[in-house]
Design an enzyme around this catalytic site. Structure first.
Site, short mmCIF file in Angstrom:
data_model
loop_
_atom_site.label_atom_id
_atom_site.label_comp_id
_atom_site.label_asym_id
_atom_site.label_seq_id
_atom_site.Cartn_x
_atom_site.Cartn_y
_atom_site.Cartn_z
N TYR A 27 39.88 3.43 39.39
CA TYR A 27 38.80 4.18 40.03
C TYR A 27 38.14 3.35 41.13
O TYR A 27 38.06 3.78 42.29
CB TYR A 27 37.78 4.57 38.97
CG TYR A 27 36.66 5.45 39.45
CD1 TYR A 27 36.89 6.79 39.77
CD2 TYR A 27 35.35 4.97 39.57
CE1 TYR A 27 35.85 7.61 40.20
CE2 TYR A 27 34.31 5.78 39.99
CZ TYR A 27 34.57 7.11 40.29
OH TYR A 27 33.54 7.92 40.72
N ASP A 28 37.73 2.13 40.79
CA ASP A 28 36.96 1.31 41.73
C ASP A 28 37.81 0.96 42.97
O ASP A 28 37.36 1.12 44.10
CB ASP A 28 36.52 0.00 41.07
CG ASP A 28 35.68 0.20 39.82
OD1 ASP A 28 35.54 1.35 39.36
OD2 ASP A 28 35.16 -0.79 39.29
N ARG A 31 30.28 10.46 29.70
CA ARG A 31 29.22 9.78 30.45
C ARG A 31 27.96 9.75 29.58
O ARG A 31 27.76 10.56 28.70
CB ARG A 31 28.97 10.47 31.79
CG ARG A 31 30.05 10.07 32.78
CD ARG A 31 29.78 10.57 34.17
NE ARG A 31 30.39 11.86 34.41
CZ ARG A 31 30.50 12.40 35.62
NH1 ARG A 31 30.04 11.79 36.67
NH2 ARG A 31 31.07 13.58 35.76
N PHE A 67 24.63 11.45 25.20
CA PHE A 67 23.37 11.37 24.44
C PHE A 67 22.82 12.77 24.17
O PHE A 67 22.38 13.06 23.06
CB PHE A 67 22.32 10.55 25.21
CG PHE A 67 22.52 9.05 25.17
CD1 PHE A 67 23.60 8.49 24.49
CD2 PHE A 67 21.62 8.20 25.80
CE1 PHE A 67 23.78 7.10 24.45
CE2 PHE A 67 21.80 6.82 25.77
CZ PHE A 67 22.87 6.26 25.10
P1 NAD Z 1 34.06 15.93 38.15
O1 NAD Z 1 35.12 15.29 37.34
O2 NAD Z 1 33.20 16.96 37.52
O3 NAD Z 1 34.66 16.56 39.47
C1 NAD Z 1 35.84 16.14 40.07
C2 NAD Z 1 36.66 17.38 40.40
O4 NAD Z 1 37.86 16.98 41.06
C3 NAD Z 1 37.09 18.16 39.16
O5 NAD Z 1 36.83 19.52 39.34
C4 NAD Z 1 38.59 17.87 39.06
O6 NAD Z 1 39.30 18.90 38.42
C5 NAD Z 1 38.95 17.70 40.51
N1 NAD Z 1 40.16 16.88 40.74
C6 NAD Z 1 40.47 15.70 40.17
N2 NAD Z 1 41.64 15.26 40.65
C7 NAD Z 1 42.07 16.18 41.56
C8 NAD Z 1 43.22 16.29 42.41
N3 NAD Z 1 44.15 15.35 42.41
N4 NAD Z 1 43.33 17.38 43.20
C9 NAD Z 1 42.38 18.35 43.19
N5 NAD Z 1 41.28 18.29 42.41
C10 NAD Z 1 41.13 17.22 41.62
O7 NAD Z 1 33.16 14.74 38.73
P2 NAD Z 1 31.84 14.77 39.62
O8 NAD Z 1 30.82 14.01 38.89
O9 NAD Z 1 31.55 16.13 40.10
O10 NAD Z 1 32.32 13.86 40.84
C11 NAD Z 1 32.67 14.40 42.09
C12 NAD Z 1 32.94 13.26 43.06
O11 NAD Z 1 31.78 12.44 43.19
C13 NAD Z 1 34.07 12.34 42.60
O12 NAD Z 1 34.84 11.97 43.72
C14 NAD Z 1 33.35 11.15 42.04
O13 NAD Z 1 34.13 9.98 42.15
C15 NAD Z 1 32.11 11.10 42.91
N6 NAD Z 1 31.01 10.43 42.22
C16 NAD Z 1 30.31 11.04 41.21
C17 NAD Z 1 29.30 10.35 40.55
C18 NAD Z 1 28.49 10.97 39.44
O14 NAD Z 1 27.65 10.28 38.86
N7 NAD Z 1 28.64 12.23 39.11
C19 NAD Z 1 29.00 9.03 40.91
C20 NAD Z 1 29.75 8.44 41.93
C21 NAD Z 1 30.74 9.15 42.58
N1 UDP Z 2 27.10 4.30 27.52
C1 UDP Z 2 26.51 4.23 26.27
N2 UDP Z 2 26.81 5.22 25.39
C2 UDP Z 2 27.63 6.26 25.67
C3 UDP Z 2 28.21 6.33 26.96
C4 UDP Z 2 27.93 5.32 27.86
O1 UDP Z 2 25.74 3.31 25.97
O2 UDP Z 2 27.84 7.12 24.79
C5 UDP Z 2 26.75 3.25 28.51
C6 UDP Z 2 27.94 2.64 29.25
O3 UDP Z 2 28.46 1.55 28.52
C7 UDP Z 2 27.30 2.21 30.55
C8 UDP Z 2 26.20 3.25 30.78
O4 UDP Z 2 25.97 3.86 29.52
O5 UDP Z 2 26.70 0.94 30.41
C9 UDP Z 2 26.59 4.32 31.80
O6 UDP Z 2 27.86 4.83 31.45
P1 UDP Z 2 28.57 6.04 32.20
O7 UDP Z 2 29.94 6.14 31.65
O8 UDP Z 2 27.69 7.22 32.16
O9 UDP Z 2 28.61 5.60 33.73
P2 UDP Z 2 29.08 4.27 34.49
O10 UDP Z 2 29.37 3.18 33.51
O11 UDP Z 2 30.28 4.69 35.26
O12 UDP Z 2 27.91 3.94 35.33
#
Ligand code: NAD
Ligand code: UDP
Ligand code: UDP
Length: 313
Positions: free
Chosen positions: A144-145, A185, A190
């Site tokens: 991912y990263d 997440r 929670f």
């Molecule tokens: P999500 O998983 O709900 O949405 C991602 C969507 O992309 C899903 O509908 C999935 O089916 C679709 N998808 C995945 N792979 C695909 C592919 N190969 N082709 C077509 N569709 C595909 O996640 P989200 O939280 O809505 O995230 C949306 C975007 O925002 C992502 O790119 C994510 O990395 C970025 N983002 C989200 C957060 C957050 O906290 N929600 C934080 C940082 C970045």
């Molecule tokens: N986390 C937790 N309990 C859970 C799910 C996540 O304590 O049931 C912690 C996780 O280890 C991280 C933080 O909550 O430190 C946020 O996790 P999340 O997966 O939501 O997002 P990200 O780590 O990508 O920021």
């Protein structure tokens, strides 16, 4: 009125974005492979004038005629992006190449949903955009990263090499209705655990911090970035700078749900960042944006959503 492509449009953020675009009169093509998204997230838009839904995986080329592209497709929760890590990297990298190729052909504007994960486990706090990050290239979060980092590289190279109109935003933890109840997440875990009367799972000692942004605030920022002046490419941090420990979050959720669930402590996943907090000075300055929804208010909306989902499916 713009013709707008939203990849990942049936996901959590994407579906809220589609709502806003349709509400303001844009034409929306929502493209999704439904890996983590669901048709039900956009079911209310199907049949509305200006809305189209296409099942497609963006790792394959896509030829459509649009003016603007929001590239959101990519699983975002560790549980989901680690399920098929090779596909995760392909989605970020091949997906970005295809969407950039599309933007290049139509000479359209394209926005990339990047992530705070590009900072890895940061030594600088809060994180400004000029910080280059501390990312493990070979760990379980790397698909991912590093995929997202490579996508950023591609966006800036298409901008320099092909003079493409690109916008890159780095999204920090965002929550709200339509999060997948099983995506692992912390906010969804929670709330779902508290509503079911199960123990809340704290990974590590719960002192690690995150900064949580409500979805409406985030979507407003996505729209402002897309509409921002030509030449402002970012990257720009988007998130809520108010920081909470996971113990504080658990406490708030228990109080809002009115749950007597206990906390159970489980091992911290590897490469789990200790702290994360956006420096949003750039977004304030360039987008005149800052988050308005307090965690308590956003959590109330999210709890109400999950209460409904758990009761009615
Ligand atoms: P999500 O998983 O709900 O949405 C991602 C969507 O992309 C899903 O509908 C999935 O089916 C679709 N998808 C995945 N792979 C695909 C592919 N190969 N082709 C077509 N569709 C595909 O996640 P989200 O939280 O809505 O995230 C949306 C975007 O925002 C992502 O790119 C994510 O990395 C970025 N983002 C989200 C957060 C957050 O906290 N929600 C934080 C940082 C970045
Ligand atoms: N986390 C937790 N309990 C859970 C799910 C996540 O304590 O049931 C912690 C996780 O280890 C991280 C933080 O909550 O430190 C946020 O996790 P999340 O997966 O939501 O997002 P990200 O780590 O990508 O920021
Ligand atoms: N592409 C696409 N839709 C388009 C135009 C291009 O999916 O409308 C894909 C195409 O498959 C190509 C990629 O985008 O592999 C990159 O396109 P670009 O023009 O940058 O590179 P090239 O075609 O020269 O490889």
């Amino acid at each position: 009125m713009n013709k707008v492509l939203v990849t990942g449009g049936a996901g959590f953020l994407g579906s809220h974005l589609c709502d806003r675009l349709i509400a303001r009169g844009d034409e929306v093509l929502c493209v999704d492979n439904f890996f983590t998204g669901a048709k039900r997230n956009v079911a209310h838009l199907v049949g509305r004038p200006g809305f189209d839904l296409l099942r497609h995986d963006i790792t394959f080329p896509l030829y459509v005629e649009v003016e603007r592209i929001f590239n959101l497709a990519c699983p975002a929760s560790p549980v989901h992006y680690q399920f098929d890590p090779v596909q995760t990297t392909k989605t970020s990298v091949h997906g970005a190449i295809n969407m950039l190729g599309l933007a290049k052909r139509v000479r359209g504007r394209i926005l990339q949903a990047s992530t705070s994960e590009v900072y890895g486990d940061p030594e600088i706090h809060p994180q400004p955009e000029r910080y280059w990050g501390r990312v493990n290239p070979v760990g379980i979060r790397s698909c991912y990263d590093e995929g997202k980092r490579c996508a950023e590289t591609l966006f800036f190279d298409y901008q320099r090499q092909h003079h493409l109109d690109v916008k890159v935003v780095r999204i920090f933890n965002t929550y709200g209705p339509r999060m997948h109840p099983a995506d692992g997440r912390v906010v969804s875990n929670f709330i779902v655990q508290a509503l079911r009367g199960e123990n809340l799972t704290i990974y590590g000692d719960g002192s690690q911090t995150r900064s949580f942004c409500y979805v409406d605030d985030l979507v407003e920022a996505l729209l402002r970035m897309m509409d921002s002046e030509a030449g402002f490419c970012g990257p720009v941090n988007l998130g809520n700078p108010v920081e909470f420990s996971m113990l504080e979050l658990a406490e708030q959720v228990l109080r809002l749900v009115g749950s007597a669930s206990q906390l159970v402590f489980q091992p911290l996943p590897s490469d789990d960042p200790r702290h994360r907090q956006p420096d949003i000075a750039l977004a304030r300055d360039k987008l005149s944006w800052e988050p308005l929804v307090a965690l308590e208010d956003g959590l109330k909306e999210t709890v109400a959503y999950f209460r409904h989902v758990l009761a009615h499916g």
